[in-house]
Design a protein around this motif. Structure first.
Motif, PDB file in Angstrom:
ATOM      1  N   TRP A 113       0.836  -1.182   0.000  1.00 36.96           N
ATOM      2  CA  TRP A 113       0.000   0.000   0.000  1.00 36.96           C
ATOM      3  C   TRP A 113       0.879   1.243   0.000  1.00 36.96           C
ATOM      4  CZ3 TRP A 113      -4.827  -1.427  -0.771  1.00 36.96           C
ATOM      5  CH2 TRP A 113      -5.219  -2.686  -0.322  1.00 36.96           C
ATOM      6  N   ILE A 114       0.416   2.278  -0.675  1.00 36.66           N
ATOM      7  CA  ILE A 114       1.158   3.532  -0.725  1.00 36.66           C
ATOM      8  C   ILE A 114       0.772   4.321   0.520  1.00 36.66           C
ATOM      9  CG2 ILE A 114       1.610   5.596  -2.062  1.00 36.66           C
ATOM     10  CD1 ILE A 114       0.631   4.084  -4.481  1.00 36.66           C
ATOM     11  N   LYS A 115       1.641   4.317   1.502  1.00 30.91           N
ATOM     12  CA  LYS A 115       1.285   4.982   2.752  1.00 30.91           C
ATOM     13  C   LYS A 115       1.937   6.355   2.801  1.00 30.91           C
ATOM     14  CE  LYS A 115       1.497   0.689   4.713  1.00 30.91           C
ATOM     15  NZ  LYS A 115       2.022  -0.267   5.559  1.00 30.91           N
ATOM     16  N   SER A 116       1.301   7.218   3.553  1.00 31.00           N
ATOM     17  CA  SER A 116       1.836   8.570   3.672  1.00 31.00           C
ATOM     18  C   SER A 116       2.528   8.700   5.008  1.00 31.00           C
ATOM     19  CB  SER A 116       0.692   9.560   3.538  1.00 31.00           C
ATOM     20  OG  SER A 116       0.951  10.688   4.295  1.00 31.00           O
ATOM     21  N   THR A 117       3.518   9.601   5.088  1.00 36.00           N
ATOM     22  CA  THR A 117       4.259   9.757   6.337  1.00 36.00           C
ATOM     23  C   THR A 117       3.918  11.047   7.035  1.00 36.00           C
ATOM     24  OG1 THR A 117       6.039  10.573   4.980  1.00 36.00           O
ATOM     25  CG2 THR A 117       6.208   8.308   5.757  1.00 36.00           C
ATOM     26  N   GLU A 118       2.826  11.709   6.646  1.00 38.75           N
ATOM     27  CA  GLU A 118       2.441  12.928   7.335  1.00 38.75           C
ATOM     28  C   GLU A 118       1.945  12.579   8.728  1.00 38.75           C
ATOM     29  OE1 GLU A 118       0.551  15.233   3.485  1.00 38.75           O
ATOM     30  OE2 GLU A 118      -0.711  14.093   4.847  1.00 38.75           O
ATOM     31  N   SER A 119       1.940  13.578   9.579  1.00 35.35           N
ATOM     32  CA  SER A 119       1.388  13.345  10.908  1.00 35.35           C
ATOM     33  C   SER A 119      -0.129  13.420  10.822  1.00 35.35           C
ATOM     34  CB  SER A 119       1.911  14.403  11.884  1.00 35.35           C
ATOM     35  OG  SER A 119       1.506  15.668  11.453  1.00 35.35           O
ATOM     36  N   ILE A 120      -0.791  12.784  11.791  1.00 37.57           N
ATOM     37  CA  ILE A 120      -2.243  12.713  11.688  1.00 37.57           C
ATOM     38  C   ILE A 120      -2.864  14.046  12.076  1.00 37.57           C
ATOM     39  CG2 ILE A 120      -2.190  10.285  12.183  1.00 37.57           C
ATOM     40  CD1 ILE A 120      -3.249  10.864  14.913  1.00 37.57           C
ATOM     41  N   ASN A 121      -4.099  14.209  11.599  1.00 36.30           N
ATOM     42  CA  ASN A 121      -4.844  15.435  11.818  1.00 36.30           C
ATOM     43  C   ASN A 121      -5.432  15.372  13.217  1.00 36.30           C
ATOM     44  OD1 ASN A 121      -6.445  17.657  11.623  1.00 36.30           O
ATOM     45  ND2 ASN A 121      -7.206  17.152   9.581  1.00 36.30           N
ATOM     46  N   LYS A 122      -5.026  16.298  14.085  1.00 35.11           N
ATOM     47  CA  LYS A 122      -5.482  16.182  15.466  1.00 35.11           C
ATOM     48  C   LYS A 122      -6.791  16.877  15.736  1.00 35.11           C
ATOM     49  CE  LYS A 122      -1.477  15.108  18.154  1.00 35.11           C
ATOM     50  NZ  LYS A 122      -1.600  13.700  17.930  1.00 35.11           N
ATOM     51  N   ASP A 123      -7.133  17.900  14.938  1.00 32.88           N
ATOM     52  CA  ASP A 123      -8.450  18.514  15.174  1.00 32.88           C
ATOM     53  C   ASP A 123      -9.380  18.000  14.085  1.00 32.88           C
ATOM     54  OD1 ASP A 123      -7.439  21.804  13.937  1.00 32.88           O
ATOM     55  OD2 ASP A 123      -6.853  19.771  13.402  1.00 32.88           O
ATOM     56  N   THR A 124     -10.057  16.901  14.418  1.00 34.85           N
ATOM     57  CA  THR A 124     -10.910  16.255  13.427  1.00 34.85           C
ATOM     58  C   THR A 124     -12.214  17.000  13.244  1.00 34.85           C
ATOM     59  OG1 THR A 124     -11.792  14.854  15.154  1.00 34.85           O
ATOM     60  CG2 THR A 124      -9.994  13.977  13.841  1.00 34.85           C
ATOM     61  N   ILE A 125     -12.790  17.522  14.333  1.00 31.43           N
ATOM     62  CA  ILE A 125     -14.126  18.124  14.236  1.00 31.43           C
ATOM     63  C   ILE A 125     -14.117  19.363  13.337  1.00 31.43           C
ATOM     64  CG2 ILE A 125     -15.997  19.138  15.535  1.00 31.43           C
ATOM     65  CD1 ILE A 125     -15.528  17.233  17.713  1.00 31.43           C
ATOM     66  N   PRO A 126     -13.154  20.304  13.444  1.00 28.92           N
ATOM     67  CA  PRO A 126     -13.180  21.426  12.494  1.00 28.92           C
ATOM     68  C   PRO A 126     -12.969  20.985  11.050  1.00 28.92           C
ATOM     69  CG  PRO A 126     -11.854  21.997  14.377  1.00 28.92           C
ATOM     70  CD  PRO A 126     -12.164  20.553  14.501  1.00 28.92           C
ATOM     71  N   THR A 127     -12.098  19.982  10.850  1.00 33.87           N
ATOM     72  CA  THR A 127     -11.863  19.533   9.473  1.00 33.87           C
ATOM     73  C   THR A 127     -13.112  18.886   8.889  1.00 33.87           C
ATOM     74  OG1 THR A 127      -9.636  19.046  10.203  1.00 33.87           O
ATOM     75  CG2 THR A 127     -10.264  18.267   8.034  1.00 33.87           C
ATOM     76  N   ILE A 128     -13.765  18.020   9.699  1.00 30.33           N
ATOM     77  CA  ILE A 128     -14.980  17.368   9.204  1.00 30.33           C
ATOM     78  C   ILE A 128     -16.068  18.401   8.956  1.00 30.33           C
ATOM     79  CG2 ILE A 128     -16.811  15.769   9.823  1.00 30.33           C
ATOM     80  CD1 ILE A 128     -14.851  14.051  11.204  1.00 30.33           C
ATOM     81  N   ALA A 129     -16.192  19.380   9.868  1.00 35.83           N
ATOM     82  CA  ALA A 129     -17.248  20.387   9.709  1.00 35.83           C
ATOM     83  C   ALA A 129     -17.019  21.216   8.452  1.00 35.83           C
ATOM     84  CB  ALA A 129     -17.291  21.279  10.947  1.00 35.83           C
ATOM     85  N   ASP A 130     -15.745  21.626   8.232  1.00 36.58           N
ATOM     86  CA  ASP A 130     -15.467  22.410   7.025  1.00 36.58           C
ATOM     87  C   ASP A 130     -15.780  21.628   5.768  1.00 36.58           C
ATOM     88  OD1 ASP A 130     -12.562  24.147   8.339  1.00 36.58           O
ATOM     89  OD2 ASP A 130     -14.685  24.677   8.249  1.00 36.58           O
ATOM     90  N   ALA A 131     -15.368  20.364   5.756  1.00 30.37           N
ATOM     91  CA  ALA A 131     -15.597  19.564   4.558  1.00 30.37           C
ATOM     92  C   ALA A 131     -17.068  19.277   4.348  1.00 30.37           C
ATOM     93  CB  ALA A 131     -14.813  18.261   4.640  1.00 30.37           C
ATOM     94  N   MET A 132     -17.796  19.012   5.433  1.00 30.85           N
ATOM     95  CA  MET A 132     -19.226  18.701   5.303  1.00 30.85           C
ATOM     96  C   MET A 132     -19.988  19.875   4.742  1.00 30.85           C
ATOM     97  SD  MET A 132     -20.749  15.882   6.303  1.00 30.85           S
ATOM     98  CE  MET A 132     -20.556  14.498   7.349  1.00 30.85           C
ATOM     99  N   MET A 133     -19.590  21.100   5.142  1.00 31.81           N
ATOM    100  CA  MET A 133     -20.380  22.253   4.728  1.00 31.81           C
ATOM    101  C   MET A 133     -19.911  22.818   3.405  1.00 31.81           C
ATOM    102  SD  MET A 133     -22.739  22.734   6.783  1.00 31.81           S
ATOM    103  CE  MET A 133     -23.173  21.740   8.169  1.00 31.81           C
TER     104      MET A 133
END
Lengths: 165, 102
Positions: A113-133
């Motif tokens: 699998w092509i995996k990424s080495t970035e660090s994980i997104n720690k503020d999930t709720i703002p990211t999900i909210a922005d994307a949802m809207m």
């Protein structure tokens, strides 16, 4: 430490799943299904999806499992002991399921699998909210419409038609 | 080290368990339980791929939220159908629903 937690959660999920499909008392199956859902919520927390873990517990363990228990209560009469038996094709189904599991394990271990080495997104709720809207606003509204239609449809189907009309 | 493969194999195992339950049980509500296990395994897959392939953009988690929404709607309608059949046949054993058999 990470591995111990993962193996404990995986054991909880797999054993609870096996008990859901093999116990003979359907109420016991429903209770072990709640345990499996809570285990899956723990896996989501391990993967950094904290909002999704809360949604999983609220919706799955809190609403869908209760829905199933109500369904069991309204459609079973008498003794609950032998309410969840296997049908005649259980043996063939078991072999097919084992074969599919073997195929999945083989194929996922062979693929790199092509995996990424970035660090994980720690503020999930703002990211999900922005994307949802913004990006996913159309599926969001369609999901709301789907829930309304499903609720009305379920009420009408469960209520039944008055035969005198 | 817990990598992507661990979560994929866990999701595969849960999917196969759910499929076994959905195909081999007699009680219609037990079949719905198997379907719910399968949907949960798909969600684990989505979130695992989101975490390991694109960690910044949470597309997998948003997809998983929509799968949860659809699963909730499907359980509601499925149980309403079971109630309607139970009212007619006083049974939720799928081997009794044989109107369409030849």
């Amino acid at each position: 430490m990470n591995e111990v937690v993962f193996y404990i959660l995986a054991a909880i999920i797999v054993i609870a799943g096996l008990l859901v499909v093999s116990l003979r008392n359907i109420v016991h199956s429903a209770l072990f299904m709640v345990l499996a859902f809570i285990g899956v919520a723990g896996i989501y927390v391990m993967l950094g999806a904290d909002f999704l873990a809360s949604v999983q517990i609220l919706v799955y363990a809190g609403a869908i499992a209760i829905f199933m228990v109500f369904g069991i209560m309204l459609t079973q009469r008498g003794n609950m002991q032998q309410t969840n038996l296997f049908s005649k094709q259980a043996g063939v189904t078991g072999v097919v399921s084992l074969g599919l599991f073997g195929l999945i394990v083989f194929l996922t271990s062979k693929t790199d699998w092509i995996k990424s080495t970035e660090s994980i997104n720690k503020d999930t709720i703002p990211t999900i909210a922005d994307a949802m809207m913004s990006t996913y606003v159309v599926p969001f509204e369609v999901a709301a419409l789907l829930l309304t239609v499903a609720m009305i449809g379920a009420i009408i189907i469960a209520k039944g038609v008055n035969k005198s009309q | 080290m817990i990598g992507l493969n661990h979560f994929l194999i866990l999701a595969g195992a849960l999917f196969c368990i759910g499929m076994f339950g959905a195909l081999s049980k007699r009680n219609a509500i037990a079949i719905l339980m198997g379907i719910e296990l399968m949907l949960n395994s798909v969600n684990i897959n989505l979130v695992a791929f989101s975490r390991f392939v694109t960690p910044k953009v949470l597309t997998g988690q948003i997809f998983a939220i929509f799968v949860i929404v659809v699963a909730a709607a499907e359980v509601a309608v499925g149980l309403a159908l079971i109630f309607a059949i139970y009212r007619n046949r006083v049974s939720v054993n799928v081997e009794d629903f044989d109107w369409l058999k030849w």
